[in-house]
Design a protein around this motif. Structure first.
Motif, PDB file in Angstrom:
ATOM      1  N   PRO A 114     -13.437   0.431   0.765  1.00  0.00           N
ATOM      2  CA  PRO A 114     -12.968   0.795   2.097  1.00  0.00           C
ATOM      3  C   PRO A 114     -11.722   1.668   2.065  1.00  0.00           C
ATOM      4  CG  PRO A 114     -12.431  -1.488   1.621  1.00  0.00           C
ATOM      5  CD  PRO A 114     -13.254  -1.004   0.476  1.00  0.00           C
ATOM      6  N   VAL A 115     -11.083   1.752   0.913  1.00  0.00           N
ATOM      7  CA  VAL A 115      -9.881   2.578   0.795  1.00  0.00           C
ATOM      8  C   VAL A 115     -10.089   3.643  -0.270  1.00  0.00           C
ATOM      9  CG1 VAL A 115      -8.268   0.831   1.610  1.00  0.00           C
ATOM     10  CG2 VAL A 115      -8.922   0.883  -0.797  1.00  0.00           C
ATOM     11  N   GLY A 116      -9.030   4.315  -0.640  1.00  0.00           N
ATOM     12  CA  GLY A 116      -9.153   5.388  -1.626  1.00  0.00           C
ATOM     13  C   GLY A 116      -8.896   4.919  -3.041  1.00  0.00           C
ATOM     14  N   ALA A 117      -9.167   3.630  -3.325  1.00  0.00           N
ATOM     15  CA  ALA A 117      -8.887   3.115  -4.666  1.00  0.00           C
ATOM     16  C   ALA A 117      -9.913   3.629  -5.665  1.00  0.00           C
ATOM     17  CB  ALA A 117      -8.887   1.597  -4.658  1.00  0.00           C
TER      18      ALA A 117
ATOM     19  N   GLU B 283      -2.873   1.132  -7.038  1.00  0.00           N
ATOM     20  CA  GLU B 283      -1.944   0.888  -5.934  1.00  0.00           C
ATOM     21  C   GLU B 283      -2.654   0.794  -4.595  1.00  0.00           C
ATOM     22  OE1 GLU B 283       1.199   3.717  -5.824  1.00  0.00           O
ATOM     23  OE2 GLU B 283       2.243   2.827  -7.528  1.00  0.00           O
ATOM     24  N   ARG B 284      -3.751   1.556  -4.472  1.00  0.00           N
ATOM     25  CA  ARG B 284      -4.409   1.605  -3.174  1.00  0.00           C
ATOM     26  C   ARG B 284      -5.387   0.458  -2.957  1.00  0.00           C
ATOM     27  NH1 ARG B 284      -6.041   7.706  -3.980  1.00  0.00           N
ATOM     28  NH2 ARG B 284      -3.988   8.668  -3.979  1.00  0.00           N
ATOM     29  N   CYS B 285      -5.728  -0.248  -4.022  1.00  0.00           N
ATOM     30  CA  CYS B 285      -6.746  -1.303  -3.915  1.00  0.00           C
ATOM     31  C   CYS B 285      -6.268  -2.429  -3.004  1.00  0.00           C
ATOM     32  CB  CYS B 285      -7.041  -1.835  -5.319  1.00  0.00           C
ATOM     33  SG  CYS B 285      -8.174  -3.227  -5.304  1.00  0.00           S
TER      34      CYS B 285
ATOM     35  N   VAL C  35      -2.208  12.616  -0.285  1.00  0.00           N
ATOM     36  CA  VAL C  35      -2.833  12.969  -1.557  1.00  0.00           C
ATOM     37  C   VAL C  35      -4.082  12.143  -1.814  1.00  0.00           C
ATOM     38  CG1 VAL C  35      -0.767  13.818  -2.686  1.00  0.00           C
ATOM     39  CG2 VAL C  35      -1.317  11.398  -2.819  1.00  0.00           C
ATOM     40  N   CYS C  36      -4.497  11.360  -0.833  1.00  0.00           N
ATOM     41  CA  CYS C  36      -5.604  10.441  -1.055  1.00  0.00           C
ATOM     42  C   CYS C  36      -6.904  11.052  -0.548  1.00  0.00           C
ATOM     43  CB  CYS C  36      -5.316   9.138  -0.320  1.00  0.00           C
ATOM     44  SG  CYS C  36      -6.625   7.934  -0.472  1.00  0.00           S
ATOM     45  N   ASP C  37      -7.902  11.008  -1.396  1.00  0.00           N
ATOM     46  CA  ASP C  37      -9.180  11.603  -1.037  1.00  0.00           C
ATOM     47  C   ASP C  37      -9.879  10.874   0.094  1.00  0.00           C
ATOM     48  OD1 ASP C  37      -9.877  13.940  -2.060  1.00  0.00           O
ATOM     49  OD2 ASP C  37     -10.903  13.165  -3.823  1.00  0.00           O
ATOM     50  N   GLN C  38      -9.536   9.619   0.272  1.00  0.00           N
ATOM     51  CA  GLN C  38     -10.239   8.825   1.270  1.00  0.00           C
ATOM     52  C   GLN C  38      -9.798   9.200   2.693  1.00  0.00           C
ATOM     53  OE1 GLN C  38     -12.490   6.860   0.057  1.00  0.00           O
ATOM     54  NE2 GLN C  38     -13.081   5.416   1.634  1.00  0.00           N
ATOM     55  N   ALA C  39      -8.627   9.800   2.810  1.00  0.00           N
ATOM     56  CA  ALA C  39      -8.083  10.088   4.142  1.00  0.00           C
ATOM     57  C   ALA C  39      -9.134  10.758   5.009  1.00  0.00           C
ATOM     58  CB  ALA C  39      -6.853  10.971   4.022  1.00  0.00           C
ATOM     59  N   GLY C  40      -9.296  10.238   6.195  1.00  0.00           N
ATOM     60  CA  GLY C  40     -10.292  10.803   7.094  1.00  0.00           C
ATOM     61  C   GLY C  40     -11.533   9.951   7.155  1.00  0.00           C
ATOM     62  N   GLU C  41     -11.812   9.189   6.092  1.00  0.00           N
ATOM     63  CA  GLU C  41     -12.954   8.266   6.128  1.00  0.00           C
ATOM     64  C   GLU C  41     -12.512   6.922   5.568  1.00  0.00           C
ATOM     65  OE1 GLU C  41     -16.115  10.017   3.834  1.00  0.00           O
ATOM     66  OE2 GLU C  41     -14.903  10.179   2.029  1.00  0.00           O
ATOM     67  N   CYS C  42     -11.247   6.589   5.813  1.00  0.00           N
ATOM     68  CA  CYS C  42     -10.652   5.390   5.228  1.00  0.00           C
ATOM     69  C   CYS C  42     -10.574   4.297   6.282  1.00  0.00           C
ATOM     70  CB  CYS C  42      -9.254   5.729   4.723  1.00  0.00           C
ATOM     71  SG  CYS C  42      -8.342   4.297   4.158  1.00  0.00           S
ATOM     72  N   LYS C  43     -11.133   3.144   5.960  1.00  0.00           N
ATOM     73  CA  LYS C  43     -11.099   2.034   6.901  1.00  0.00           C
ATOM     74  C   LYS C  43      -9.667   1.590   7.156  1.00  0.00           C
ATOM     75  CE  LYS C  43     -14.811  -1.191   7.411  1.00  0.00           C
ATOM     76  NZ  LYS C  43     -16.102  -0.635   7.454  1.00  0.00           N
ATOM     77  N   LEU C  44      -8.884   1.569   6.070  1.00  0.00           N
ATOM     78  CA  LEU C  44      -7.515   1.096   6.207  1.00  0.00           C
ATOM     79  C   LEU C  44      -6.724   2.014   7.134  1.00  0.00           C
ATOM     80  CD1 LEU C  44      -5.580  -1.102   5.222  1.00  0.00           C
ATOM     81  CD2 LEU C  44      -4.877   0.422   3.394  1.00  0.00           C
ATOM     82  N   GLN C  45      -6.938   3.299   6.948  1.00  0.00           N
ATOM     83  CA  GLN C  45      -6.251   4.277   7.784  1.00  0.00           C
ATOM     84  C   GLN C  45      -6.668   4.108   9.248  1.00  0.00           C
ATOM     85  OE1 GLN C  45      -7.287   8.374   6.993  1.00  0.00           O
ATOM     86  NE2 GLN C  45      -5.169   8.906   6.581  1.00  0.00           N
ATOM     87  N   ASP C  46      -7.974   4.020   9.461  1.00  0.00           N
ATOM     88  CA  ASP C  46      -8.476   3.870  10.827  1.00  0.00           C
ATOM     89  C   ASP C  46      -7.936   2.601  11.467  1.00  0.00           C
ATOM     90  OD1 ASP C  46      -9.841   6.118  10.329  1.00  0.00           O
ATOM     91  OD2 ASP C  46     -11.838   5.206  10.245  1.00  0.00           O
TER      92      ASP C  46
ATOM     93  N   HIS D 244       0.854  -1.201   0.000  1.00  0.00           N
ATOM     94  CA  HIS D 244       0.000   0.000   0.000  1.00  0.00           C
ATOM     95  C   HIS D 244       0.882   1.242   0.000  1.00  0.00           C
ATOM     96  CE1 HIS D 244      -4.061   1.569   0.392  1.00  0.00           C
ATOM     97  NE2 HIS D 244      -3.501   2.576   1.050  1.00  0.00           N
ATOM     98  N   PRO D 245       0.607   2.187  -0.896  1.00  0.00           N
ATOM     99  CA  PRO D 245       1.486   3.360  -0.970  1.00  0.00           C
ATOM    100  C   PRO D 245       1.311   4.277   0.241  1.00  0.00           C
ATOM    101  CG  PRO D 245      -0.419   3.670  -2.359  1.00  0.00           C
ATOM    102  CD  PRO D 245      -0.534   2.280  -1.808  1.00  0.00           C
ATOM    103  N   LEU D 246       2.320   5.091   0.466  1.00  0.00           N
ATOM    104  CA  LEU D 246       2.208   6.100   1.541  1.00  0.00           C
ATOM    105  C   LEU D 246       1.522   7.319   0.949  1.00  0.00           C
ATOM    106  CD1 LEU D 246       5.703   5.831   3.183  1.00  0.00           C
ATOM    107  CD2 LEU D 246       3.514   5.311   4.244  1.00  0.00           C
ATOM    108  N   ASP D 247       0.260   7.180   0.699  1.00  0.00           N
ATOM    109  CA  ASP D 247      -0.452   8.139  -0.127  1.00  0.00           C
ATOM    110  C   ASP D 247      -1.418   9.036   0.636  1.00  0.00           C
ATOM    111  OD1 ASP D 247       0.397   8.111  -2.651  1.00  0.00           O
ATOM    112  OD2 ASP D 247      -1.266   6.974  -3.505  1.00  0.00           O
ATOM    113  N   CYS D 248      -1.604   8.756   1.890  1.00  0.00           N
ATOM    114  CA  CYS D 248      -2.677   9.455   2.603  1.00  0.00           C
ATOM    115  C   CYS D 248      -2.712  10.957   2.347  1.00  0.00           C
ATOM    116  CB  CYS D 248      -2.625   9.164   4.093  1.00  0.00           C
ATOM    117  SG  CYS D 248      -2.828   7.425   4.465  1.00  0.00           S
TER     118      CYS D 248
HETATM  119  S1  SF4 Z   1      -6.550   4.386   0.961  1.00  0.00           S
HETATM  120 FE1  SF4 Z   1      -6.569   5.028   3.090  1.00  0.00          FE
HETATM  121  S2  SF4 Z   1      -4.630   4.270   3.864  1.00  0.00           S
HETATM  122 FE2  SF4 Z   1      -4.493   4.218   1.658  1.00  0.00          FE
HETATM  123  S3  SF4 Z   1      -3.571   6.158   1.080  1.00  0.00           S
HETATM  124 FE3  SF4 Z   1      -5.783   6.463   1.020  1.00  0.00          FE
HETATM  125  S4  SF4 Z   1      -6.292   7.213   3.037  1.00  0.00           S
HETATM  126 FE4  SF4 Z   1      -4.269   6.370   3.172  1.00  0.00          FE
END
Ligand code: SF4
Ligand code: SF4
Ligand code: SF4
Ligand code: SF4
Lengths: 559, 343, 164
Positions: free
Chosen positions: A198-201, A145-147, A100-111, A94-98
């Protein structure tokens, strides 16, 4: 009833339920990625591993059927270390993308990375690289990459949208999502995949990069795209609506909403609004003050006799607005010609969510009293009356009649006097003599009745010029809470508009209408006392998910 | 004719004294700022004029241009009156301070004091205790708790320290056998300065003078950290400037009193033995008076920037339990001296 | 009330006060003749060390683009809500960039949190302490004022790498 013990709690369940369902029902959270309550079980993410006594290995809670006497530990040492291992695996590539990732803040993976991962990776090799901007369809963008290969999107298309479009290709760490050859992710519900991913894919191309989730306020409301009235959340930043997302309601829309409703029902709120009242002076439409516009309207209405006047309610306006219009027309001016335009596109219903009736409140308008009085003219009759010169004055609520057909436009241009309540400048306002600025559905409190006869609430998410977020009890983002008059973001982007019932009440009060309601809740209380279908109801009873009301047979619902 | 000339001379003296007084006051503020800067390794005002020499005028203009704000729940009349009482009292006190010996000009003897009253010392004491009314009025009429507290503190403080002040002055009067400032100065011929004869009295009068002028370490009536600005919290513009001026004018009076009563006034030790001309002698004597005052004023400022403020209970303890007995002791000491040496 | 324990009791000389006061006066008198510290500002300017937190600036790469990816973390962490970032898409590899990046210098309290949270070393505290505005709108610094070539902030970045 059979019993199961989860985390020491003895719980009852119905035969056929899985462990994760029982746990969820009782408020015990079992972390999971691929499982979704409305989709079939896939069991590929392994995040929901739990320890079950007398079982040799850990089991996945999503596909293990609960059985009597089963003892489950969600947070035992083994389960925790298994989850940690699963997280470590998922994060390998998983990339270190948070950032630039739109999902950040509501991302299951992040949480879950915060909650269940040790925060260490033993993987030192180069991460697997993949395509980052794949347009899967007109509305959805895919970042390979995020999938995490949970297959939720695939199952959604297969099972809910009923349109097989997505599949996995390749294997091992190269596995990725792709559309079938020659296919696009273009079913009318495609954007739901971005919600359940669940992620920002998968992200919405419309909303991409527009705002961070933590900067927006979200308000529970309903979609006004068709008679279904899907429950949704309105996301607002700097007083601008940025997106709508579906809100779970078992009776109406489950977890979903259609792309059309999601993308095209809010944009009109943000631009080309009617800002302040306008009147026609020397042939030109000019901006003016409320007092002048009201006085002008009243003087014109008084100059004609009731037979020459017609009122049109609106299936786009709330019940309160329509109710006030009916009171003004029938109760005060004794006008019998009152109806509203239907917006049916027969055959467009698809059996999932989308309805034939493209207006959200046809049933509500009728229930609120917008229907011809005995001997009064209905919609077609009114238009004919205008053509024949019998009707000279038309008072029209929040509906773009002229845009419905060139013929109607021609008809309206024959009127002596046309009053319009409108949110935006449109084909009808071009012909109008008075335009009252109307608050849009996201700017006022109100109710609507969907095709099932379900009464649902509208809540203000956007503030107009004379609204104060905290006094109105509106949802507030971080920025709203601490903004001052000097901050651009706190006072900008506001239009000068009022809920139509308020304007109607003002107009009516000068002509003998005896109502002095301050807030729409009072209007509704008034309606509840005199309209049978609303008896005993108030805004609290309606609640977040609406309430089914008794619709008498005269009001017919169209799906 | 004679009356007119007398009146003219008196008027000239008044004008000179007032002008000098006002100038000194404004420059005292300037020096206060300069000295405090030096003590704190800073430079102090240095922008307006040569080394900041025009700073006082800039300050005055600033204050003049400020809006005059009177709190809505203040007693307007008394609120406006208070600064004038304070200012009037401090300037009036100066009338009896001698700043030089009698001189002969155009065949007349002119006293270098505005009025050589034979109860001059009493006059000073009386007026300084009147000064407390200004502060109390200001504190009471402002309608603010801080001002009120400041006003109350100032009256309590003044009353307490007036006692020891009075007793220290009594020692001086015993020795000079006169209440006339001129006579007191003349009695300190040579090195017979009261400061040397009765050191305890000198200490008590200096301490009391600090307390009477509300200067640090005894500036409790205006204690900024506790009372914002004390009695003058609610004042602005020229009314504030009035209090400000009065404080510095009081300092000048206090130092003049100390010089007159304890440091030999305008006396320059044994100057008459040097055989200088009359005019020169008088000039040196006036200068020596001014120099002594300047030194005492410097001391005032120096102390302010060295010693922290007392607590209120400490102030009262010091006043009643230390200064008062000490001044009594001084009185006994002087009486004993008179008995023994029969002066 | 129990007797208060003192570090050490005062000696007679100290209790007399006067010698101590004289000592104190001596100290202040001495310091009157010490060299002055004052820096006479408009003529002599203070050049701060790298640890100084002046106004926050955006790092501009050699290529002329900003480093910022508009993640919005600085805006989130800013305790005084001074930062407003509006992201947009770019064809560059970093995908997003700030179309709008504004810091309200009237709100900023120079805490440096934005710098600390930034995942890209894209916002750093500069040495600029001269902030003068004549009205509120002038105090809102846009990208034009915020972007500073990376050369000018190299020592700050170096400092952060060593001490953050
Ligand atoms: S999918 Fe979630 S964990 Fe992955 S980069 Fe986006 S916010 Fe971060
Ligand atoms: S795109 Fe999202 S929903 Fe689809 S499989 Fe990947 S992670 Fe799951
Ligand atoms: S934290 Fe850094 S990268 Fe993110 S928006 Fe702020 S400056 Fe840009
Ligand atoms: S320094 Fe602190 S207050 Fe200023 S912009 Fe950065 S985070 Fe906000």
């Amino acid at each position: 009833m059979p019993k199961i013990t989860i985390n020491g709690q003895e719980l009852e369940f119905k035969a056929g339920q899985t462990v994760i369902e029982v746990a969820r029902q009782n408020g015990i959270s079992v972390p999971h990625f691929c499982w979704h309550p409305a989709l079939s079980v896939s069991g590929n993410c392994r995040m929901c591993l739990v320890e079950i006594e007398k079982m040799p290995k850990l089991a996945i809670a999503c596909s293990t059927l609960a059985s009597d006497g089963m003892v489950v530990h969600v947070d035992s040492e083994k389960a925790v270390s298994a989850r940690n291992a699963v997280m470590e695996f998922l994060l390998i590539n998983h990339p270190l993308d948070c950032p630039v990732c739109d999902q950040a803040g509501e991302c299951k993976l992040q949480d879950y990375a915060y909650r269940y991962s040790s925060g260490e990776s033993r993987f030192e090799e180069e991460k697997q690289h993949n395509k980052k901007r794949v347009e899967l369809g007109p509305f959805v963008m895919f970042d390979a990459e995020r999938c995490i290969s949970c297959s939720r999107c695939i199952r959604f298309c297969d099972e809910i949208a009923g349109d097989k479009e997505l599949t996995f290709t390749k294997r091992g760490d190269r596995v990725t999502i792709s559309t079938y050859p020659g296919e696009e992710l273009d079913n009318p519900y495609s954007l739901n995949t971005t919600d359940i991913c669940p992620v920002g894919a998968l992200t919405s191309r419309d909303f991409r990069f527009k705002a961070r989730v933590w900067d927006m306020s979200k308000t529970n409301s309903i979609c006004t795209g068709c008679a279904r009235g899907c429950n949704d959340e309105i996301w607002v930043k700097n007083n601008i609506v940025l997106r709508l997302t579906p809100r779970f309601n078992k009776e109406v829309n489950s977890y979903w909403m259609c792309d059309e409703g999601r993308l095209n029902t809010f944009k009109f709120i943000n631009n080309q609004r009617v800002d302040g009242p306008h009147i026609r002076r020397n042939g030109q439409i000019v901006k003016t003050g409320y007092d002048e516009a009201v006085a002008f309207t009243v003087s014109q209405l008084k100059a004609y006799n009731p037979g020459e006047i017609a009122f049109l309610g609106s299936a786009f306006a709330s019940c309160e607005d329509n109710y006030m219009l009916a009171k003004l027309a029938k109760g005060t001016l004794h006008v019998k010609n009152i109806d509203f335009a239907r917006h049916l596109i027969p055959g467009s219903a698809d059996g999932i969510l989308i309805c034939d009736d493209k207006a959200p409140n046809s049933l509500g308008a009728e229930l609120s009293g917008v229907k011809p009085a005995p001997e009064g003219l209905n919609f077609e009759g009114i238009l004919e009356g205008i053509n024949s010169g019998k009707i000279k004055v038309l008072y029209c609520l929040e509906d773009d009649i002229a845009a419905m057909s060139p013929e109607y436009e021609n008809t309206l241009s024959k009127l002596d006097f046309l009053v319009v309540h409108a949110t935006n400048h449109n084909a009808t306002t071009v012909l109008a003599d008075v335009i009252f600025p109307a608050a849009a559905f996201a700017e006022k409190n109100g109710t609507m009745v969907n095709f099932q006869g379900r009464l649902q609430r509208l809540k203000p998410a956007v503030a107009t010029i004379d609204m104060d977020r905290s006094l109105e009890g509106m949802e507030m983002s971080r920025l709203d809470k601490f903004g001052t008059d000097f901050d651009k973001w706190a006072k900008k982007n506001r239009v000068d508009a009022r809920a139509s019932w308020k304007m109607l009440q003002t107009v009516g009060s000068l002509m003998g209408l005896k109502m002095k309601h301050q807030i729409s809740e009072e209007v509704f209380a008034d309606m509840a006392s005199c309209i049978e279908a609303f008896h005993g109801l108030d805004y609290d009873v309606i609640g977040e998910s609406g309430i089914k009301i008794k619709v008498n047979n005269t009001a017919k619902a169209t799906k | 004719m004679e009356l007119l000339i007398q009146a003219g001379i008196a008027l000239a003296k008044i004008l000179i004294v007032i002008t000098v007084m006002l100038l000194t006051v404004s420059y005292l503020v300037y020096f206060e700022r300069k000295i405090s800067a030096w003590i704190q390794n800073r430079r102090g005002p240095n922008r307006v004029g040569w080394y900041g020499a025009l700073q006082p005028f800039a300050d005055v203009f600033k204050l003049l241009l400020k809006e005059d704000i009177v709190p809505s729940n203040a007693n307007k009349f008394i609120h406006s009156l208070a600064p004038f009482i304070t200012l009037f009292v401090s300037f009036a006190t100066y009338a009896v301070i001698p700043f030089g010996p009698d001189i002969k000009l155009f065949g007349r003897t002119i006293q270098l004091a505005l009025a050589d009253v034979n109860i001059g010392v009493l006059y000073v004491l009386a007026l300084t205790s009147l000064g407390v009314y200004g502060l109390t009025f200001a504190g009471w009429s402002s309608g603010s708790k801080y001002s009120l507290l400041g006003g109350i503190r100032s009256s309590a403080q003044m009353i307490s320290y007036e006692v020891s002040m009075g007793f220290s002055i009594a020692g001086v009067i015993l020795l000079s056998e006169s209440l006339r400032p001129m006579a007191i100065v003349e009695s300190q011929y040579g090195f017979m300065w009261n400061a040397l004869i009765q050191p305890i009295g000198f200490i008590t009068i200096v301490v009391s003078a600090f307390a009477e002028t509300n200067r640090l370490p005894f500036d409790l009536p205006e204690a900024e950290p506790e009372l914002v600005g004390g009695y003058h919290t609610e004042y602005s513009s020229m009314k504030f400037a009035g209090f400000f001026l009065a404080e510095y004018a009081n300092m000048i009076i206090a130092s003049a009193m100390i010089v007159t009563l304890y440091l030999g006034g305008w006396q320059f030790p044994y100057i008459d033995k040097f055989g200088l001309s009359m005019g020169l002698t008088a000039g040196i004597q006036v200068l020596s008076f001014l120099l002594k005052m300047a030194l005492v004023l410097f001391f005032f400022i120096w102390v302010r920037w060295s010693i922290p403020r007392f607590r209120y209970d400490q102030l009262m303890n010091l006043g009643w339990k230390v200064m008062f007995p000490l001044s009594l002791l001084n009185l006994i000491w002087v009486a004993a001296l008179i008995m023994i040496f029969n002066i | 009330m129990p007797e208060k324990k003192r570090e050490k009791d005062l000696t007679i000389a100290e209790k007399l006060y006067i010698p101590e006061i004289v000592k104190g006066l001596g100290l202040t008198l001495k310091s009157m003749f010490r060299p002055k510290f004052t820096m006479e500002y408009p003529e002599v300017k203070f050049i701060p060390p790298a640890s100084y937190r002046g106004r926050p600036v955006l790092v501009q790469e050699e290529s002329g683009t900003e480093r910022c990816v508009a993640c919005g973390l600085c805006s989130r962490v800013c305790p005084s809500l001074a930062i407003e970032v509006q992201a947009s898409e770019t064809s560059l590899e970093k995908e997003r960039y700030p179309v709008k990046f504004e810091i309200n210098m009237l709100r900023c309290i120079f805490c440096g949190f934005c710098e600390e949270v930034c995942p890209e070393e894209a916002i750093v505290m500069s040495k600029d302490y001269e902030l003068v505005f004549r009205d509120r709108s002038e105090a809102i610094y846009g990208k034009d004022k915020l972007m500073v070539p990376i050369r000018q902030v190299e020592d700050r970045i170096e400092f952060l790498r060593n001490f953050k």
